[in-house]
Write a protein that holds these residues in place. Structure first.
Motif, mmCIF file in Angstrom:
data_model
loop_
_atom_site.group_PDB
_atom_site.id
_atom_site.type_symbol
_atom_site.label_atom_id
_atom_site.label_comp_id
_atom_site.label_asym_id
_atom_site.label_seq_id
_atom_site.Cartn_x
_atom_site.Cartn_y
_atom_site.Cartn_z
ATOM 1 N N HIS A 1 0.859 -1.190 0.000
ATOM 2 C CA HIS A 1 0.000 0.000 0.000
ATOM 3 C C HIS A 1 0.894 1.238 0.000
ATOM 4 O O HIS A 1 1.753 1.390 0.879
ATOM 5 C CB HIS A 1 -0.898 0.026 1.234
ATOM 6 C CG HIS A 1 -1.781 -1.179 1.364
ATOM 7 N ND1 HIS A 1 -2.681 -1.550 0.384
ATOM 8 C CD2 HIS A 1 -1.899 -2.109 2.343
ATOM 9 C CE1 HIS A 1 -3.320 -2.640 0.771
ATOM 10 N NE2 HIS A 1 -2.849 -3.007 1.949
ATOM 11 N N ASN B 1 -8.428 3.976 7.746
ATOM 12 C CA ASN B 1 -7.073 3.552 7.374
ATOM 13 C C ASN B 1 -6.199 3.560 8.632
ATOM 14 O O ASN B 1 -6.229 4.517 9.392
ATOM 15 C CB ASN B 1 -6.461 4.483 6.324
ATOM 16 C CG ASN B 1 -5.208 3.877 5.692
ATOM 17 O OD1 ASN B 1 -4.231 3.603 6.370
ATOM 18 N ND2 ASN B 1 -5.262 3.649 4.391
ATOM 19 N N THR C 1 -2.710 0.749 -4.230
ATOM 20 C CA THR C 1 -2.184 -0.568 -3.837
ATOM 21 C C THR C 1 -1.598 -1.278 -5.051
ATOM 22 O O THR C 1 -2.235 -1.316 -6.111
ATOM 23 C CB THR C 1 -3.314 -1.412 -3.210
ATOM 24 O OG1 THR C 1 -3.793 -0.711 -2.060
ATOM 25 C CG2 THR C 1 -2.836 -2.790 -2.796
ATOM 26 N N SER D 1 -6.910 -7.719 1.237
ATOM 27 C CA SER D 1 -6.160 -6.469 1.165
ATOM 28 C C SER D 1 -6.852 -5.477 0.236
ATOM 29 O O SER D 1 -6.304 -4.429 -0.087
ATOM 30 C CB SER D 1 -4.739 -6.732 0.674
ATOM 31 O OG SER D 1 -4.079 -7.564 1.589
ATOM 32 N N SER E 1 -7.852 -0.923 1.878
ATOM 33 C CA SER E 1 -6.544 -1.549 2.010
ATOM 34 C C SER E 1 -6.446 -2.418 3.274
ATOM 35 O O SER E 1 -6.295 -3.628 3.166
ATOM 36 C CB SER E 1 -5.430 -0.497 1.961
ATOM 37 O OG SER E 1 -5.763 0.650 2.692
ATOM 38 N N ASP E 2 -6.594 -1.820 4.447
ATOM 39 C CA ASP E 2 -6.295 -2.629 5.648
ATOM 40 C C ASP E 2 -7.506 -2.988 6.494
ATOM 41 O O ASP E 2 -7.379 -3.561 7.558
ATOM 42 C CB ASP E 2 -5.266 -1.906 6.522
ATOM 43 C CG ASP E 2 -5.744 -0.525 6.974
ATOM 44 O OD1 ASP E 2 -6.962 -0.298 7.003
ATOM 45 O OD2 ASP E 2 -4.897 0.314 7.288
ATOM 46 N N GLU F 1 -7.658 -6.765 6.480
ATOM 47 C CA GLU F 1 -6.420 -7.510 6.230
ATOM 48 C C GLU F 1 -6.274 -8.675 7.212
ATOM 49 O O GLU F 1 -6.704 -8.598 8.354
ATOM 50 C CB GLU F 1 -5.210 -6.578 6.286
ATOM 51 C CG GLU F 1 -4.980 -5.963 7.641
ATOM 52 C CD GLU F 1 -3.877 -4.918 7.644
ATOM 53 O OE1 GLU F 1 -3.281 -4.655 6.591
ATOM 54 O OE2 GLU F 1 -3.606 -4.374 8.722
ATOM 55 N N LEU G 1 1.288 -9.267 7.184
ATOM 56 C CA LEU G 1 0.355 -8.241 6.702
ATOM 57 C C LEU G 1 1.094 -7.353 5.698
ATOM 58 O O LEU G 1 2.287 -7.086 5.854
ATOM 59 C CB LEU G 1 -0.150 -7.382 7.864
ATOM 60 C CG LEU G 1 -1.040 -8.084 8.883
ATOM 61 C CD1 LEU G 1 -1.463 -7.108 9.983
ATOM 62 C CD2 LEU G 1 -2.275 -8.681 8.218
ATOM 63 N N LYS H 1 3.002 -0.656 4.432
ATOM 64 C CA LYS H 1 2.594 0.629 3.851
ATOM 65 C C LYS H 1 3.841 1.493 3.677
ATOM 66 O O LYS H 1 4.590 1.696 4.644
ATOM 67 C CB LYS H 1 1.610 1.352 4.764
ATOM 68 C CG LYS H 1 0.294 0.639 4.927
ATOM 69 C CD LYS H 1 -0.736 1.547 5.573
ATOM 70 C CE LYS H 1 -2.061 0.829 5.691
ATOM 71 N NZ LYS H 1 -2.235 0.166 6.992
#
Ligand SMILES: Cc1ncc(COP(=O)(O)O)c(C=O)c1O
Length: 454
Positions: free
Chosen positions: A41, A75, A326, A353, A422-423, A426, A434, A437
């Motif tokens: 990311h 985020n 991403t 993800s 994104s997370d 996850e 994981l 970033k």
């Protein structure tokens, strides 16, 4: 048109910073992916900061007095908390861990709002110690919070979360009788609880509905003041500002033509529910909410000003608009064009993800295919799979019309993923690490990067 392939490409909108990175700094992105692993990311605090400035300006133009709290849940990157702290923006935290990170990132407690239903005593105690503003969801929570404040010899500032008439069936907030009892309880426990106003939860992205709900909260403030809660002066309009990932005309066309055959496994037959990717930009939504007529011709912001009401807004997704993307490495390409009419690209990483899948939906903006070798342009329909052992691990169910064939080692870039994409979900499934970033700042010179972390 190719059989079974959707006709409309959903080209993702791109911020100029994102374009510069993708057009002029591909080698750096490739190096980062190689070194830090797939998916990666990329987070862009500069864009986040720009969004804060734009949102502040939109509120100012409507004459509304507002405090912005960034909804951290959208985020987990620490860089966004640091940016918020630097710009005097607060944080909406919904767990002890989020509150701790907000404080560690330099946001003072008085700028932190605590939301979420029936928060536990640990979160209450930390919020009381740091003078956070706590949105209380029920009488029972109010009693527990007051007891915590009494033990700490403090007075805690609260918002009472009220049920709206627009969504009376919500599981969040207090209906009329409980709300009224909560005001009474605040007055009774005034040494330890100070009622500062009202908040609400609203599903969906309608600015008009948000304006109507905010108007109800103004009325609740006026009623609470009349009953003696003189400090009831805040209306928290929550998050839920819409945002735009793709051109709205393209989006309308897509919705009209959308059909199950456009997806791997005819997925829509199971009933997709899409985020409105062609929505109104957040600044426009702010103007629509604040200029919405609520009492005759009087706008929401004018009525608030007339009654000395200030607003709080808790944007998550919309403050992260364009503030990240991403990158996945292509691991394998299974060419099924002769039999099924499309290929399956398997990437290093999984769909958790890129987490729309939780809502039985698909992240729709087209990913970009970036290849080291240049192949002749030839439409290559393909969906994108994750590399776990689960049949349902599809990063993109929709068959994308890539402009050329994909090869192992290529990169797929999903744009605009910072807000929830994104997370959020996850997972360390299969014992994998994981995704990391990388925080990138473009500035005036060459881009600078570092790993995220306080
Ligand atoms: C209390 C509260 N505030 C803010 C937000 C952020 O909403 P959004 O990301 O849509 O702006 C949410 C979302 O769940 C929320 O529940």
């Amino acid at each position: 048109m190719l059989p079974g392939v959707q006709s409309v490409p959903l080209t993702a909108l791109r911020h100029p910073t994102v374009s510069t990175l993708l057009d002029d700094h591909r080698a750096l992105l490739a190096e980062l992916l190689d070194g830090l692993g797939s998916p990666l990311h990329i987070v862009l605090p500069e864009v986040f900061e720009e969004n804060i400035t734009a949102l502040r300006q939109a509120f100012a133009e409507t004459g509304a007095d507002v405090d912005i709290l960034f909804a951290k849940k959208a985020n987990k990157a620490d860089c966004f908390v640091r940016s918020a702290a630097a710009l005097g923006v607060g944080i909406d935290a919904a767990s002890t861990a989020e509150l701790v990170k907000a404080l560690a990132g330099g946001v003072p407690g008085h700028r932190i709002g605590i939301s979420g239903p029936e928060k536990d005593d640990t979160l209450h105690a930390l919020a009381v110690q740091h003078d956070c503003l706590v949105a209380v969801d029920s009488i029972s929570e109010l009693r527990r919070l007051a007891a915590t404040a009494r033990l700490a010899h403090r007075q805690v500032r609260v918002l009472l979360r009220a049920r709206t008439t627009i969504q009376p069936g919500s599981r969040f907030g207090m209906a009329a009788a409980e709300r009224s009892a909560a005001v009474s309880l605040c007055l009774e426990l005034a040494d330890h609880v100070s009622c500062r106003g009202f908040s609400f939860h609203l599903n969906g992205y309608s600015p008009e509905e948000r304006a109507m709900a905010a108007n109800e909260m103004i009325e609740h403030c006026l009623d609470a003041r009349w009953r003696g809660a003189l400090s009831a002066e805040l209306v928290d309009i929550g998050g839920g500002l819409p945002m735009r990932y793709v051109d709205p005309q393209l989006w309308d066309e897509f919705i009209q033509q959308n059909e199950p055959a456009h997806y791997h496994g005819n997925k829509t037959s199971r009933g997709f529910h899409f985020y409105p990717y062609g929505g109104m930009p957040p600044t426009q939504a702010v103007r629509t909410i604040m200029n919405h007529p609520v009492d005759g011709d009087e706008s929401l912001s004018a009525k608030a000003a007339r009654n000395a009401i200030r607003f709080i807004v808790e944007p998550g997704r919309s403050l992260l608009d364009q503030a990240g993307f991403t990158v996945f490495r292509v691991q394998q390409v299974e060419d099924r064009r002769d039999t099924d009419g499309y290929a399956i690209i398997t990437v290093a990483g999984n769909s958790l993800s890129l987490c729309e899948q939780w809502f039985n939906t698909d992240y729709l903006p087209d990913p970009l295919l970036m290849s080291a070798q240049s192949l002749a342009d030839k439409v290559f329909p393909a969906c994108v799979a994750g590399s776990t052992c689960l049949e349902n691990d599809m990063v993109t169910w929709r068959k994308i019309r890539f402009p050329r064939p994909a090869r192992p080692g290529d990169h797929l870039v999903y744009l605009n993923t910072a807000g929830y994409h994104s997370d959020f979900l996850e997972s360390r499934f299969h014992d994998t690490a994981l995704p990391l970033k990388a925080v990138l700042r473009l500035g005036d010179a060459a881009p600078r990067w570092r790993l995220d972390g306080i």
